[in-house]
Enzyme design. Sequence first.
Site, PDB file in Angstrom:
ATOM      1  N   ASP A   1      -3.814   3.783  10.720  1.00 26.60           N
ATOM      2  CA  ASP A   1      -4.672   3.114  11.691  1.00 26.60           C
ATOM      3  C   ASP A   1      -4.841   3.977  12.931  1.00 26.60           C
ATOM      4  O   ASP A   1      -3.869   4.558  13.422  1.00 26.60           O
ATOM      5  CB  ASP A   1      -4.066   1.773  12.128  1.00 26.60           C
ATOM      6  CG  ASP A   1      -4.110   0.726  11.039  1.00 26.60           C
ATOM      7  OD1 ASP A   1      -5.037   0.763  10.208  1.00 26.60           O
ATOM      8  OD2 ASP A   1      -3.214  -0.137  11.016  1.00 26.60           O
TER       9      ASP A   1
ATOM     10  N   ARG B   1       0.828  -1.197   0.000  1.00 24.03           N
ATOM     11  CA  ARG B   1       0.000   0.000   0.000  1.00 24.03           C
ATOM     12  C   ARG B   1       0.866   1.251   0.000  1.00 24.03           C
ATOM     13  O   ARG B   1       1.938   1.266   0.592  1.00 24.03           O
ATOM     14  CB  ARG B   1      -0.946   0.012   1.186  1.00 24.03           C
ATOM     15  CG  ARG B   1      -0.230  -0.081   2.518  1.00 24.03           C
ATOM     16  CD  ARG B   1      -1.077  -0.713   3.576  1.00 24.03           C
ATOM     17  NE  ARG B   1      -0.873  -2.137   3.545  1.00 24.03           N
ATOM     18  CZ  ARG B   1      -1.106  -2.949   4.546  1.00 24.03           C
ATOM     19  NH1 ARG B   1      -1.574  -2.490   5.671  1.00 24.03           N
ATOM     20  NH2 ARG B   1      -0.904  -4.218   4.454  1.00 24.03           N
TER      21      ARG B   1
ATOM     22  N   ASP C   1      -1.077   3.569   4.776  1.00 25.85           N
ATOM     23  CA  ASP C   1      -2.012   2.903   5.680  1.00 25.85           C
ATOM     24  C   ASP C   1      -2.006   3.717   6.965  1.00 25.85           C
ATOM     25  O   ASP C   1      -0.933   4.005   7.506  1.00 25.85           O
ATOM     26  CB  ASP C   1      -1.549   1.467   5.960  1.00 25.85           C
ATOM     27  CG  ASP C   1      -2.486   0.713   6.885  1.00 25.85           C
ATOM     28  OD1 ASP C   1      -3.712   0.882   6.751  1.00 25.85           O
ATOM     29  OD2 ASP C   1      -1.999  -0.052   7.729  1.00 25.85           O
TER      30      ASP C   1
END
Length: 174
Positions: free
Chosen positions: A96, A91, A94
Amino acid sequence: MRKLVYLSLGSNLGDRAANLNAAITRLGAFGEVFRVSAFYETEPVEFAAQPWFLNCAVKLDTKKMPKQLLAGILGIEQAMGRRRVQKNGPRTIDIDILLVGNAVLDLPALTVPHPAMHERRFVLEPLADIAPEQRHPVIKRTVRDPRDALPAGPPAVHKIQNKSATQQAGPTDG
């Protein structure tokens, strides 16, 4: 009401450092970026046949509610080219949500604290840079405690000297 939120960022496609820095800059639209950890080069977990990641942690002061913040984060990921083709696959970016103050949330699209954060060195090493004494609201231990309890060895996590432009911004407390 303002909330201190801790985020984990990772990239393993393209110019990883530039991707992290661009995401950090974009997060400023949702509040004040107080702290950014050093960058860490990390071995992929679960799906190993991909490039290594560059990871960091961010401390963000925001007025956004967790679901609003999640929507904004997903927008950043999409705008930066994130495509969810393969679970745990490569990716560009990312992001989170790890912690939202001392909140514990179990929503269909969001679980806080992040359910696996206390088991992942690639999350805990950068987070310990900026918030070693921050307590996990479920396991009731500091960030440093589970990090120190993890076994040595794979997956590898190496601190690197490349730093973001905003790394030194904000207060120096955890």
